[in-house]
Scaffold this motif. Structure first.
Motif, PDB file in Angstrom:
ATOM      1  N   GLY A 116      62.548 -25.594  71.946  1.00 47.62           N
ATOM      2  CA  GLY A 116      63.101 -26.945  71.858  1.00 47.62           C
ATOM      3  C   GLY A 116      62.394 -27.824  70.852  1.00 47.62           C
ATOM      4  O   GLY A 116      62.757 -28.988  70.665  1.00 47.62           O
ATOM      5  N   ILE A 117      61.384 -27.284  70.169  1.00 50.39           N
ATOM      6  CA  ILE A 117      60.658 -28.053  69.156  1.00 50.39           C
ATOM      7  C   ILE A 117      61.422 -28.000  67.841  1.00 50.39           C
ATOM      8  O   ILE A 117      61.796 -26.917  67.375  1.00 50.39           O
ATOM      9  CB  ILE A 117      59.236 -27.483  68.970  1.00 50.39           C
ATOM     10  CG1 ILE A 117      58.433 -27.659  70.261  1.00 50.39           C
ATOM     11  CG2 ILE A 117      58.526 -28.176  67.808  1.00 50.39           C
ATOM     12  CD1 ILE A 117      57.092 -26.955  70.226  1.00 50.39           C
ATOM     13  N   LYS A 118      61.628 -29.141  67.241  1.00 49.58           N
ATOM     14  CA  LYS A 118      62.312 -29.206  65.961  1.00 49.58           C
ATOM     15  C   LYS A 118      61.282 -29.177  64.836  1.00 49.58           C
ATOM     16  O   LYS A 118      60.504 -30.110  64.657  1.00 49.58           O
ATOM     17  CB  LYS A 118      63.150 -30.482  65.861  1.00 49.58           C
ATOM     18  CG  LYS A 118      63.965 -30.569  64.574  1.00 49.58           C
ATOM     19  CD  LYS A 118      64.778 -31.850  64.503  1.00 49.58           C
ATOM     20  CE  LYS A 118      65.549 -31.913  63.184  1.00 49.58           C
ATOM     21  NZ  LYS A 118      66.330 -33.180  63.073  1.00 49.58           N
ATOM     22  N   LEU A 119      61.288 -28.103  64.081  1.00 48.92           N
ATOM     23  CA  LEU A 119      60.360 -27.988  62.960  1.00 48.92           C
ATOM     24  C   LEU A 119      60.776 -28.903  61.817  1.00 48.92           C
ATOM     25  O   LEU A 119      61.960 -29.106  61.560  1.00 48.92           O
ATOM     26  CB  LEU A 119      60.319 -26.548  62.453  1.00 48.92           C
ATOM     27  CG  LEU A 119      59.684 -25.502  63.381  1.00 48.92           C
ATOM     28  CD1 LEU A 119      59.802 -24.121  62.765  1.00 48.92           C
ATOM     29  CD2 LEU A 119      58.225 -25.836  63.662  1.00 48.92           C
ATOM     30  N   GLU A 120      59.747 -29.439  61.117  1.00 47.12           N
ATOM     31  CA  GLU A 120      59.982 -30.311  59.971  1.00 47.12           C
ATOM     32  C   GLU A 120      59.089 -29.876  58.819  1.00 47.12           C
ATOM     33  O   GLU A 120      58.072 -29.202  59.016  1.00 47.12           O
ATOM     34  CB  GLU A 120      59.693 -31.765  60.344  1.00 47.12           C
ATOM     35  CG  GLU A 120      60.543 -32.292  61.493  1.00 47.12           C
ATOM     36  CD  GLU A 120      60.079 -33.658  61.949  1.00 47.12           C
ATOM     37  OE1 GLU A 120      60.791 -34.648  61.668  1.00 47.12           O
ATOM     38  OE2 GLU A 120      59.000 -33.736  62.569  1.00 47.12           O
ATOM     39  N   ASP A 121      59.462 -30.268  57.607  1.00 46.63           N
ATOM     40  CA  ASP A 121      58.638 -29.970  56.436  1.00 46.63           C
ATOM     41  C   ASP A 121      57.216 -30.478  56.657  1.00 46.63           C
ATOM     42  O   ASP A 121      57.016 -31.613  57.112  1.00 46.63           O
ATOM     43  CB  ASP A 121      59.222 -30.637  55.189  1.00 46.63           C
ATOM     44  CG  ASP A 121      60.531 -30.011  54.735  1.00 46.63           C
ATOM     45  OD1 ASP A 121      60.875 -28.937  55.255  1.00 46.63           O
ATOM     46  OD2 ASP A 121      61.200 -30.600  53.863  1.00 46.63           O
TER      47      ASP A 121
END
Length: 290
Positions: free
Chosen positions: A29-34
């Motif tokens: 459920g973790i949204k990865l980001e740059d």
């Protein structure tokens, strides 16, 4: 920054962990980001390489006996106190099991060298707490390759540009402006390969207040070029934070207390919770629970 441990099943020897991690991150459920960091336990990387050594194959020689008594008595009753080693670790040194320790010291001597076997614990990165049977796992042979593989797969699957780090729990110390570890190797900017001397210098730096413990040790970094803007101090701090949130056996005495055995089986490992991956969001503020 805030760290999120990612739970996976037990990853067996020679098993490719890349697809397992991708699925675990997707299901977290973790949204990865740059710019996010994905930090891998060195143990998982070594396990995937099949990089195990069977301690039962080694017959202890005179140097192993020397290192056993050196650790149990010199470190356990003299140097440990002088260098302000934690009381719990000193107690563990004093009750080192002779048979198992002799074989372990011999394995360390033959695998990475005497200068690592003279260290009181965590000798040369050889881990015997999260591997089955009489095996130990040295540091990964090629952590950079695995970091780059995971980076490319994350970019492909999630469309984000992250930083992937492989890190070991063993300490990196700061001495004035320099950084040093007792491990055989580390990322550029950290002096390594000097064995017990790195440990001694780090402890002395703390006592004389010219440095001391800085964090855990990054072994390889790959991915988003933003990591080149980070300092060694920031890298070792990120590695340390990840080590704090890992759910794993920290030392062999925990095994003895929980399972009345110095030998870890695959059955024991499969029962444990494993979090060999941590996602670190640099820009997210950590707010402790009250």
């Amino acid at each position: 920054m805030k760290a999120y441990p990612i739970t996976t099943r037990y990853i067996k020897r020679g098993e490719d962990f890349i697809p397992i991690i991708i699925d675990a991150i997707r299901n977290s459920g973790i949204k990865l980001e740059d710019g996010d960091f994905i930090v891998l336990s060195e143990k998982m990387v070594s396990t995937a390489e099949g990089n195990f050594v069977d301690e039962s194959k080694f017959e202890p020689g005179i140097l192993a006996y020397f290192c056993y008594y050196w650790s149990k008595y010199l470190w356990g009753y003299a140097l440990g106190k002088l260098l302000n080693i934690k009381e719990e670790k000193i107690k563990n040194l004093r009750k080192l099991p002779k048979k198992e320790t002799l074989r372990h010291k011999e394995t360390v001597i033959r695998t990475v060298g005497l200068r690592y076997a003279l260290k009181p614990y965590a000798e040369g990165g050889l881990d015997l707490t999260n591997v089955p049977g009489t095996y130990v796992s040295p540091l990964p042979k090629d952590p950079k390759k695995w970091a780059e593989r995971l980076y490319n797969e994350v970019k492909k699957e999630f469309g984000v540009d992250v930083v992937v780090m492989v890190a070991d729990t063993d300490a990196t110390y700061r001495i004035f402006k320099w950084y040093i570890t007792a491990l055989p190797y580390a990322i550029n900017g950290i002096i390594s390969g000097i064995g017990v001397l790195g440990f001694l210098l780090g402890r002395l730096a703390e006592i004389f207040k010219v440095g001391g413990f800085a964090g855990c040790t990054p072994l390889a970094i790959a991915g988003n070029k933003v990591y080149k803007n980070y300092s060694i101090d920031q890298f070792v701090r990120i590695a340390f934070i990840c080590d704090r949130v890992h759910n794993t056996i920290k030392n062999i005495n925990e095994v003895l207390e929980k399972y009345n055995s110095y030998v870890i089986t695959e059955e024991i490992l499969e029962k444990l919770k494993h979090t060999p991956v941590v996602v670190v969001k640099i820009k997210e503020e950590y707010i402790p629970n009250r």
